[in-house]
Design a protein around this motif. Structure first.
Motif, PDB file in Angstrom:
ATOM      1  N   ALA A  43      47.628  45.360  36.345  1.00  0.00           N
ATOM      2  CA  ALA A  43      48.197  44.515  35.294  1.00  0.00           C
ATOM      3  C   ALA A  43      47.084  44.002  34.383  1.00  0.00           C
ATOM      4  CB  ALA A  43      48.980  43.352  35.893  1.00  0.00           C
ATOM      5  N   VAL A  44      45.995  43.532  34.974  1.00  0.00           N
ATOM      6  CA  VAL A  44      44.875  43.019  34.177  1.00  0.00           C
ATOM      7  C   VAL A  44      44.327  44.135  33.291  1.00  0.00           C
ATOM      8  CG1 VAL A  44      42.516  42.103  34.263  1.00  0.00           C
ATOM      9  CG2 VAL A  44      44.275  41.176  35.790  1.00  0.00           C
ATOM     10  N   ARG A  45      44.127  45.301  33.845  1.00  0.00           N
ATOM     11  CA  ARG A  45      43.620  46.448  33.073  1.00  0.00           C
ATOM     12  C   ARG A  45      44.571  46.777  31.918  1.00  0.00           C
ATOM     13  NH1 ARG A  45      43.380  49.905  36.799  1.00  0.00           N
ATOM     14  NH2 ARG A  45      41.193  49.675  37.336  1.00  0.00           N
ATOM     15  N   SER A  46      45.858  46.821  32.180  1.00  0.00           N
ATOM     16  CA  SER A  46      46.834  47.137  31.136  1.00  0.00           C
ATOM     17  C   SER A  46      46.832  46.098  30.024  1.00  0.00           C
ATOM     18  CB  SER A  46      48.237  47.244  31.735  1.00  0.00           C
ATOM     19  OG  SER A  46      48.315  48.335  32.609  1.00  0.00           O
ATOM     20  N   ILE A  47      46.740  44.841  30.396  1.00  0.00           N
ATOM     21  CA  ILE A  47      46.700  43.771  29.390  1.00  0.00           C
ATOM     22  C   ILE A  47      45.467  43.928  28.509  1.00  0.00           C
ATOM     23  CG2 ILE A  47      46.379  41.283  29.060  1.00  0.00           C
ATOM     24  CD1 ILE A  47      48.049  40.924  31.706  1.00  0.00           C
ATOM     25  N   VAL A  48      44.295  44.050  29.129  1.00  0.00           N
ATOM     26  CA  VAL A  48      43.047  44.102  28.372  1.00  0.00           C
ATOM     27  C   VAL A  48      43.008  45.317  27.459  1.00  0.00           C
ATOM     28  CG1 VAL A  48      40.522  44.275  28.552  1.00  0.00           C
ATOM     29  CG2 VAL A  48      41.795  42.775  30.101  1.00  0.00           C
ATOM     30  N   ARG A  49      43.504  46.429  27.909  1.00  0.00           N
ATOM     31  CA  ARG A  49      43.489  47.653  27.082  1.00  0.00           C
ATOM     32  C   ARG A  49      44.390  47.534  25.852  1.00  0.00           C
ATOM     33  NH1 ARG A  49      40.455  51.706  28.998  1.00  0.00           N
ATOM     34  NH2 ARG A  49      40.048  51.796  31.223  1.00  0.00           N
ATOM     35  N   GLN A  50      45.407  46.675  25.918  1.00  0.00           N
ATOM     36  CA  GLN A  50      46.304  46.494  24.770  1.00  0.00           C
ATOM     37  C   GLN A  50      45.787  45.467  23.768  1.00  0.00           C
ATOM     38  OE1 GLN A  50      50.618  46.353  25.444  1.00  0.00           O
ATOM     39  NE2 GLN A  50      50.147  46.714  27.591  1.00  0.00           N
ATOM     40  N   LEU A  51      44.790  44.700  24.149  1.00  0.00           N
ATOM     41  CA  LEU A  51      44.261  43.653  23.286  1.00  0.00           C
ATOM     42  C   LEU A  51      43.177  44.202  22.367  1.00  0.00           C
ATOM     43  CD1 LEU A  51      44.143  40.796  25.937  1.00  0.00           C
ATOM     44  CD2 LEU A  51      45.710  40.995  23.994  1.00  0.00           C
ATOM     45  N   LEU A  53      39.848  45.366  20.688  1.00  0.00           N
ATOM     46  CA  LEU A  53      38.656  46.016  21.245  1.00  0.00           C
ATOM     47  C   LEU A  53      38.917  46.633  22.615  1.00  0.00           C
ATOM     48  CD1 LEU A  53      35.763  43.596  20.161  1.00  0.00           C
ATOM     49  CD2 LEU A  53      36.749  45.529  18.925  1.00  0.00           C
ATOM     50  N   GLY A  54      40.178  46.832  22.949  1.00  0.00           N
ATOM     51  CA  GLY A  54      40.543  47.464  24.219  1.00  0.00           C
ATOM     52  C   GLY A  54      39.961  48.847  24.381  1.00  0.00           C
ATOM     53  N   GLU A  55      39.722  49.516  23.264  1.00  0.00           N
ATOM     54  CA  GLU A  55      39.133  50.861  23.341  1.00  0.00           C
ATOM     55  C   GLU A  55      37.681  50.819  23.794  1.00  0.00           C
ATOM     56  OE1 GLU A  55      38.779  49.671  18.934  1.00  0.00           O
ATOM     57  OE2 GLU A  55      40.143  49.313  20.590  1.00  0.00           O
ATOM     58  N   TYR A  56      37.047  49.638  23.732  1.00  0.00           N
ATOM     59  CA  TYR A  56      35.663  49.484  24.186  1.00  0.00           C
ATOM     60  C   TYR A  56      35.577  48.857  25.578  1.00  0.00           C
ATOM     61  CZ  TYR A  56      34.803  50.301  19.258  1.00  0.00           C
ATOM     62  OH  TYR A  56      34.785  50.848  18.006  1.00  0.00           O
ATOM     63  N   PHE A  57      36.724  48.567  26.171  1.00  0.00           N
ATOM     64  CA  PHE A  57      36.767  47.964  27.500  1.00  0.00           C
ATOM     65  C   PHE A  57      36.174  48.946  28.504  1.00  0.00           C
ATOM     66  CE2 PHE A  57      39.487  47.279  31.386  1.00  0.00           C
ATOM     67  CZ  PHE A  57      38.860  46.118  31.794  1.00  0.00           C
ATOM     68  N   ASN A  58      35.214  48.435  29.299  1.00  0.00           N
ATOM     69  CA  ASN A  58      34.497  49.318  30.210  1.00  0.00           C
ATOM     70  C   ASN A  58      34.429  48.735  31.624  1.00  0.00           C
ATOM     71  OD1 ASN A  58      32.982  51.607  30.906  1.00  0.00           O
ATOM     72  ND2 ASN A  58      31.078  50.500  30.631  1.00  0.00           N
ATOM     73  N   GLY A  59      35.537  48.215  32.099  1.00  0.00           N
ATOM     74  CA  GLY A  59      35.583  47.741  33.463  1.00  0.00           C
ATOM     75  C   GLY A  59      35.569  46.234  33.588  1.00  0.00           C
ATOM     76  N   PHE A  60      35.840  45.785  34.801  1.00  0.00           N
ATOM     77  CA  PHE A  60      35.939  44.355  35.058  1.00  0.00           C
ATOM     78  C   PHE A  60      35.678  44.044  36.511  1.00  0.00           C
ATOM     79  CE2 PHE A  60      40.113  46.267  35.444  1.00  0.00           C
ATOM     80  CZ  PHE A  60      40.614  45.760  36.624  1.00  0.00           C
ATOM     81  N   GLU A  61      35.428  42.769  36.756  1.00  0.00           N
ATOM     82  CA  GLU A  61      35.323  42.241  38.116  1.00  0.00           C
ATOM     83  C   GLU A  61      36.349  41.126  38.218  1.00  0.00           C
ATOM     84  OE1 GLU A  61      31.331  41.133  39.460  1.00  0.00           O
ATOM     85  OE2 GLU A  61      30.583  42.214  37.688  1.00  0.00           O
ATOM     86  N   LEU A  62      37.191  41.196  39.228  1.00  0.00           N
ATOM     87  CA  LEU A  62      38.173  40.146  39.465  1.00  0.00           C
ATOM     88  C   LEU A  62      37.623  39.238  40.558  1.00  0.00           C
ATOM     89  CD1 LEU A  62      41.436  42.285  39.383  1.00  0.00           C
ATOM     90  CD2 LEU A  62      40.343  41.032  37.511  1.00  0.00           C
ATOM     91  N   LYS A  63      37.558  37.970  40.273  1.00  0.00           N
ATOM     92  CA  LYS A  63      36.999  36.999  41.208  1.00  0.00           C
ATOM     93  C   LYS A  63      38.143  36.248  41.884  1.00  0.00           C
ATOM     94  CE  LYS A  63      32.779  38.016  40.144  1.00  0.00           C
ATOM     95  NZ  LYS A  63      31.875  38.588  41.093  1.00  0.00           N
ATOM     96  N   THR A  64      38.489  36.718  43.088  1.00  0.00           N
ATOM     97  CA  THR A  64      39.656  36.174  43.795  1.00  0.00           C
ATOM     98  C   THR A  64      39.331  35.627  45.180  1.00  0.00           C
ATOM     99  OG1 THR A  64      40.175  38.361  44.678  1.00  0.00           O
ATOM    100  CG2 THR A  64      41.233  37.753  42.601  1.00  0.00           C
ATOM    101  N   LYS A  65      38.082  35.586  45.538  1.00  0.00           N
ATOM    102  CA  LYS A  65      37.709  35.112  46.878  1.00  0.00           C
ATOM    103  C   LYS A  65      37.880  33.607  47.020  1.00  0.00           C
ATOM    104  CE  LYS A  65      35.534  38.912  48.731  1.00  0.00           C
ATOM    105  NZ  LYS A  65      36.586  39.819  49.067  1.00  0.00           N
ATOM    106  N   MET A  71      37.731  36.241  35.947  1.00  0.00           N
ATOM    107  CA  MET A  71      37.386  37.653  35.768  1.00  0.00           C
ATOM    108  C   MET A  71      36.222  37.799  34.812  1.00  0.00           C
ATOM    109  SD  MET A  71      40.719  38.788  33.522  1.00  0.00           S
ATOM    110  CE  MET A  71      41.858  37.855  34.526  1.00  0.00           C
ATOM    111  N   ILE A  72      35.527  38.895  34.980  1.00  0.00           N
ATOM    112  CA  ILE A  72      34.450  39.273  34.078  1.00  0.00           C
ATOM    113  C   ILE A  72      34.878  40.580  33.426  1.00  0.00           C
ATOM    114  CG2 ILE A  72      32.024  39.936  33.890  1.00  0.00           C
ATOM    115  CD1 ILE A  72      31.590  38.294  36.515  1.00  0.00           C
ATOM    116  N   LEU A  73      34.962  40.570  32.106  1.00  0.00           N
ATOM    117  CA  LEU A  73      35.378  41.747  31.355  1.00  0.00           C
ATOM    118  C   LEU A  73      34.181  42.317  30.612  1.00  0.00           C
ATOM    119  CD1 LEU A  73      38.688  40.336  29.826  1.00  0.00           C
ATOM    120  CD2 LEU A  73      38.377  41.587  31.972  1.00  0.00           C
TER     121      LEU A  73
END
Length: 161
Positions: A43-51, A53-65, A71-73
């Motif tokens: 879901a996070v990936r889909s959201i970011v790709r639609q926003l 500069l989504g074409e420049y999105f190159n991964g993320f870290e989800l901080k859920t511990k 998150m780090i985008l």
């Protein structure tokens, strides 16, 4: 008769293949992801790709511990003509949508090629004077965001915190 059947079958196969290749998330309603969670990486990936500069999105870290969750985008290979102002506006615009759609996101760090911005939900809601989780349409949220992004000095002041 066999030739007609083969031609029909082959044509149908080509049409189905083309239709499958053309399916994309471009027309997808971003608000279908409303009430997602930080831990839902698809879901996070889909959201970011639609926003923006989504074409420049190159991964993320989800901080859920541990809370607060965030998150780090990462964005890379930005065009040379992209300027710092665009990074700032993109970070605020994208954070607004992510905080609205991802229920438990409390902070986001945006890493652009040479710039980093950390935005918290609390600070952003204070800046807008609005509770972002109350928004239910892309149109209303876009209007809110664009109104605030018009004032470059307010944008700069917000991101200097």
């Amino acid at each position: 008769m066999k030739k007609i059947t083969k031609f029909f079958f082959f044509s149908l196969l080509i049409l189905l293949s083309l239709n499958g290749c053309n399916s994309s998330n471009v027309n997808e309603d971003i608000f279908q992801f409303k009430d997602s969670y930080v831990g839902d990486n698809s879901a996070v990936r889909s959201i970011v790709r639609q926003l923006p500069l989504g074409e420049y999105f190159n991964g993320f870290e989800l901080k859920t511990k541990e809370e607060p969750y965030g998150m780090i985008l990462n964005y890379t290979n930005m065009d040379a003509e992209e300027i710092e102002k665009n990074y700032k506006e993109t970070a605020i615009y994208n954070a607004t949508f992510i905080f609205t759609l991802v229920k438990n996101a409390k902070w986001i760090t945006f890493n652009f090629d040479d710039q980093e911005y950390k935005i918290t939900k609390e600070d952003l809601e204070r800046w807008y004077g609005k509770n972002l989780s109350e928004y239910t349409s892309e149109e209303d949220l876009t209007k809110l965001t664009k109104k605030y992004l018009e004032d470059e000095s307010k944008v700069n002041q917000f991101l200097k915190k």
